[in-house]
Design a protein around this motif. Structure first.
Motif, PDB file in Angstrom:
ATOM      1  N   UNK A   6       0.839  -1.209   0.000  1.00  0.00           N
ATOM      2  CA  UNK A   6       0.000   0.000   0.000  1.00  0.00           C
ATOM      3  C   UNK A   6       0.871   1.256   0.000  1.00  0.00           C
ATOM      4  N   UNK A   9      -0.648   6.688   3.247  1.00  0.00           N
ATOM      5  CA  UNK A   9      -1.988   7.299   3.251  1.00  0.00           C
ATOM      6  C   UNK A   9      -1.930   8.743   2.730  1.00  0.00           C
ATOM      7  N   UNK A  10      -0.858   9.454   3.123  1.00  0.00           N
ATOM      8  CA  UNK A  10      -0.732  10.859   2.716  1.00  0.00           C
ATOM      9  C   UNK A  10      -0.728  10.999   1.191  1.00  0.00           C
ATOM     10  N   UNK A  44     -10.000  -1.784   5.260  1.00  0.00           N
ATOM     11  CA  UNK A  44      -9.123  -0.994   6.135  1.00  0.00           C
ATOM     12  C   UNK A  44      -8.812   0.377   5.540  1.00  0.00           C
ATOM     13  N   UNK A  47     -11.829   2.689   5.659  1.00  0.00           N
ATOM     14  CA  UNK A  47     -12.015   3.238   6.997  1.00  0.00           C
ATOM     15  C   UNK A  47     -10.968   4.326   7.285  1.00  0.00           C
ATOM     16  N   UNK A  48      -9.715   4.042   6.925  1.00  0.00           N
ATOM     17  CA  UNK A  48      -8.634   4.998   7.193  1.00  0.00           C
ATOM     18  C   UNK A  48      -8.853   6.302   6.422  1.00  0.00           C
ATOM     19  N   UNK A  51     -11.746   8.309   7.880  1.00  0.00           N
ATOM     20  CA  UNK A  51     -11.372   8.983   9.136  1.00  0.00           C
ATOM     21  C   UNK A  51     -10.451  10.170   8.865  1.00  0.00           C
ATOM     22  N   UNK A  52      -9.480   9.970   7.958  1.00  0.00           N
ATOM     23  CA  UNK A  52      -8.542  11.057   7.647  1.00  0.00           C
ATOM     24  C   UNK A  52      -9.311  12.259   7.093  1.00  0.00           C
ATOM     25  N   UNK A  54     -12.641  12.892   7.650  1.00  0.00           N
ATOM     26  CA  UNK A  54     -13.489  13.427   8.729  1.00  0.00           C
ATOM     27  C   UNK A  54     -12.695  14.381   9.601  1.00  0.00           C
ATOM     28  N   UNK A  55     -11.440  14.013   9.834  1.00  0.00           N
ATOM     29  CA  UNK A  55     -10.564  14.836  10.653  1.00  0.00           C
ATOM     30  C   UNK A  55     -10.373  16.223  10.029  1.00  0.00           C
TER      31      UNK A  55
ATOM     32  N   UNK B  48      -8.021  -6.043  12.468  1.00  0.00           N
ATOM     33  CA  UNK B  48      -7.690  -4.615  12.345  1.00  0.00           C
ATOM     34  C   UNK B  48      -8.938  -3.785  12.032  1.00  0.00           C
ATOM     35  N   UNK B  52     -10.464  -0.318  13.728  1.00  0.00           N
ATOM     36  CA  UNK B  52     -10.657   0.888  12.920  1.00  0.00           C
ATOM     37  C   UNK B  52     -12.113   1.362  12.987  1.00  0.00           C
ATOM     38  N   UNK B  53     -13.043   0.408  12.912  1.00  0.00           N
ATOM     39  CA  UNK B  53     -14.470   0.781  12.944  1.00  0.00           C
ATOM     40  C   UNK B  53     -14.840   1.384  14.302  1.00  0.00           C
ATOM     41  N   UNK B  55     -12.941   3.230  16.154  1.00  0.00           N
ATOM     42  CA  UNK B  55     -12.514   4.635  16.113  1.00  0.00           C
ATOM     43  C   UNK B  55     -13.402   5.451  15.171  1.00  0.00           C
ATOM     44  N   UNK B  56     -13.734   4.840  14.044  1.00  0.00           N
ATOM     45  CA  UNK B  56     -14.551   5.556  13.050  1.00  0.00           C
ATOM     46  C   UNK B  56     -15.915   5.912  13.628  1.00  0.00           C
ATOM     47  N   UNK B  87       0.389  -2.946  14.201  1.00  0.00           N
ATOM     48  CA  UNK B  87       0.158  -2.530  12.812  1.00  0.00           C
ATOM     49  C   UNK B  87      -0.875  -1.393  12.759  1.00  0.00           C
ATOM     50  N   UNK B  91      -1.000   2.685  11.528  1.00  0.00           N
ATOM     51  CA  UNK B  91      -2.011   3.213  10.607  1.00  0.00           C
ATOM     52  C   UNK B  91      -2.715   4.425  11.230  1.00  0.00           C
ATOM     53  N   UNK B  92      -2.989   4.339  12.529  1.00  0.00           N
ATOM     54  CA  UNK B  92      -3.643   5.458  13.222  1.00  0.00           C
ATOM     55  C   UNK B  92      -2.730   6.677  13.254  1.00  0.00           C
ATOM     56  N   UNK B  94      -0.546   7.320  10.947  1.00  0.00           N
ATOM     57  CA  UNK B  94      -0.531   7.814   9.562  1.00  0.00           C
ATOM     58  C   UNK B  94      -1.712   8.734   9.263  1.00  0.00           C
ATOM     59  N   UNK B  95      -2.885   8.400   9.834  1.00  0.00           N
ATOM     60  CA  UNK B  95      -4.070   9.213   9.510  1.00  0.00           C
ATOM     61  C   UNK B  95      -4.312  10.312  10.544  1.00  0.00           C
ATOM     62  N   UNK B  96      -3.379  10.434  11.482  1.00  0.00           N
ATOM     63  CA  UNK B  96      -3.458  11.548  12.425  1.00  0.00           C
ATOM     64  C   UNK B  96      -4.398  11.349  13.602  1.00  0.00           C
ATOM     65  N   UNK B 133      -9.917  12.921  17.327  1.00  0.00           N
ATOM     66  CA  UNK B 133     -10.009  14.069  16.407  1.00  0.00           C
ATOM     67  C   UNK B 133     -11.122  13.927  15.370  1.00  0.00           C
ATOM     68  N   UNK B 134     -11.444  12.712  15.009  1.00  0.00           N
ATOM     69  CA  UNK B 134     -12.516  12.467  14.036  1.00  0.00           C
ATOM     70  C   UNK B 134     -13.835  12.971  14.602  1.00  0.00           C
TER      71      UNK B 134
END
Lengths: 222, 147
Positions: A6, A9-10, A44, A47-48, A51-52, A54-55, B48, B52-53, B55-56, B87, B91-92, B94-96, B133-134
């Motif tokens: 992958x 994400x950025x 995954x 979802x990521x 969320x990114x 939404x933030x 995983x 993630x869900x 948190x979402x 892991x 990922x968390x 990475x997305x802040x 933050x979400x």
């Protein structure tokens, strides 16, 4: 299998930033096996990304689909029902899948979510290593089933070089010397004499040097 | 300002951590009501995507609690869970969202005290980190929309 990883994400976020509705498409073949772009990874990433976004105060609409094979037009056709509800397609397949989707849906922007790496095999769970470079003229029959093109750092046809130390390559002590592996295997097979045969210079026209390649099977081609 | 009450989701293995929570109750040992326990057959069952869900959907913190190392009812489910948690933490990051909002914990069925202590400590840690933050962004949007 074709292996992939992958993208950060950025980088993916930058690619899809102008769009609000994304069709995120996985593939059930190689990228599922190497855990890069199958149904699980699609879930995954979806979802990521949501969320990114939404933030950042943005609502991202992501539709998830995983095709049986993204490099075959028959399966890519399944996206027809969902393509109009999306502003862009984000593909988790290898480069072949991404290109097939882009070819079929010319009016839609299509972006890769993975970096396609190499043709490889599983060394153990979670570890994949390069095994083939698709040179188009296989020499495995002469080298005890170990490929000097894919596994020797210098692609030597008559190795090893002086950088082979205790069975390891000079580029990295964790990389096996392919020619040491070849010698060990030939010896185990009682074929040491074959090692003495000098391999002539390889005709690279069967590889990428001859330009993009095609295979046409007359009996199958429509 | 209204004090922040974090929502914590705890995936607890049936054989150890969940029983430890039960033990904490039997011992009349208090732990914060912020912790929402989800019983799983083994911590190795937590994927995983489940984390993630969580948190979402608005969890401020998540932890996976399995058996002590070497004591997994299914041999190594807890070790697999620990690797998966590591892991997802990345990922968390990475997305802040912040990987520190997720932890792996281990305890035996008899460790009621430990369950209560870790639940309290984790809740306080998340309280100090503030809301997910979400969720914060979603609330700001709602407020803006309401004028």
């Amino acid at each position: 299998m074709i292996t992939a990883e992958r993208k950060p994400i950025e980088e993916i976020m930058e690619l899809i930033r102008p769009f609000n509705r994304i069709l995120l498409v996985g593939c059930n073949e190689c990228v599922t096996v190497c855990a890069a772009g199958g149904r699980k990874e699609v879930g995954l990433l979806s979802s990521a990304l949501q969320m990114a976004c939404m933030k950042e105060g943005k609502v991202l609409d992501v539709k998830e689909m995983t095709l049986e094979r993204q490099c075959d037009p028959e399966y890519v056709e399944e996206l027809v029902s969902a393509i109009n509800q999306a502003d862009a397609v984000l593909s988790m397949a290898c480069g072949c899948g991404v290109q097939e989707v882009a070819r079929r849906f010319k009016e839609k922007p299509v972006f890769p979510a993975v970096n396609t790496k190499f043709m490889g095999a599983s060394e153990r769970q979670g570890v994949w290593a390069e095994r083939c470079q698709g040179c188009g003229d296989c020499v495995l029959g002469l080298t005890g089933g170990i490929c000097p093109i894919a596994r020797c750092s210098k692609r030597l046809l008559n190795g090893p070089c002086g950088g082979s130390t205790r069975g390891k390559c000079e580029i990295n002590p964790e990389v096996d010397c392919a020619w040491q592996l070849i010698w060990d295997r030939l010896k185990a097979l009682g074929l040491e004499k074959r090692y003495e045969d000098i391999m002539p210079a390889k005709d690279w026209r069967t590889s990428r040097d001859g330009g993009p390649r095609r295979i046409i099977r007359e009996d199958l081609a429509s | 300002m209204k004090s922040f009450e974090p929502v914590i989701v705890a995936f607890c293995c049936h054989y150890c951590a969940y029983t430890a929570a039960d033990m904490a109750g039997s011992m009349r040992r208090c732990y914060p009501p912020n912790v929402h326990i989800l019983r799983v057959p083994c911590s190795g069952k937590v994927d995983a995507i489940h984390i993630m869900k969580a948190f979402q959907k608005g969890a401020d913190g998540v932890y996976v609690a399995g058996c002590l190392e070497g004591d997994c009812h299914f041999k190594d489910g807890n070790l697999k869970a620990a690797r998966r948690v590591a892991y997802v933490k990345k990922l968390l990051d990475e997305i802040g969202i912040g990987g520190e909002r997720l932890e792996m914990m281990t305890m035996s069925a008899g460790m009621g005290e430990r369950f209560a202590v870790t639940a309290s400590e984790f809740t306080e840690k998340i309280r100090s980190l503030g809301p997910n933050p979400v969720k914060g962004a979603a609330q700001t949007r709602q407020k803006a929309a309401a004028g």
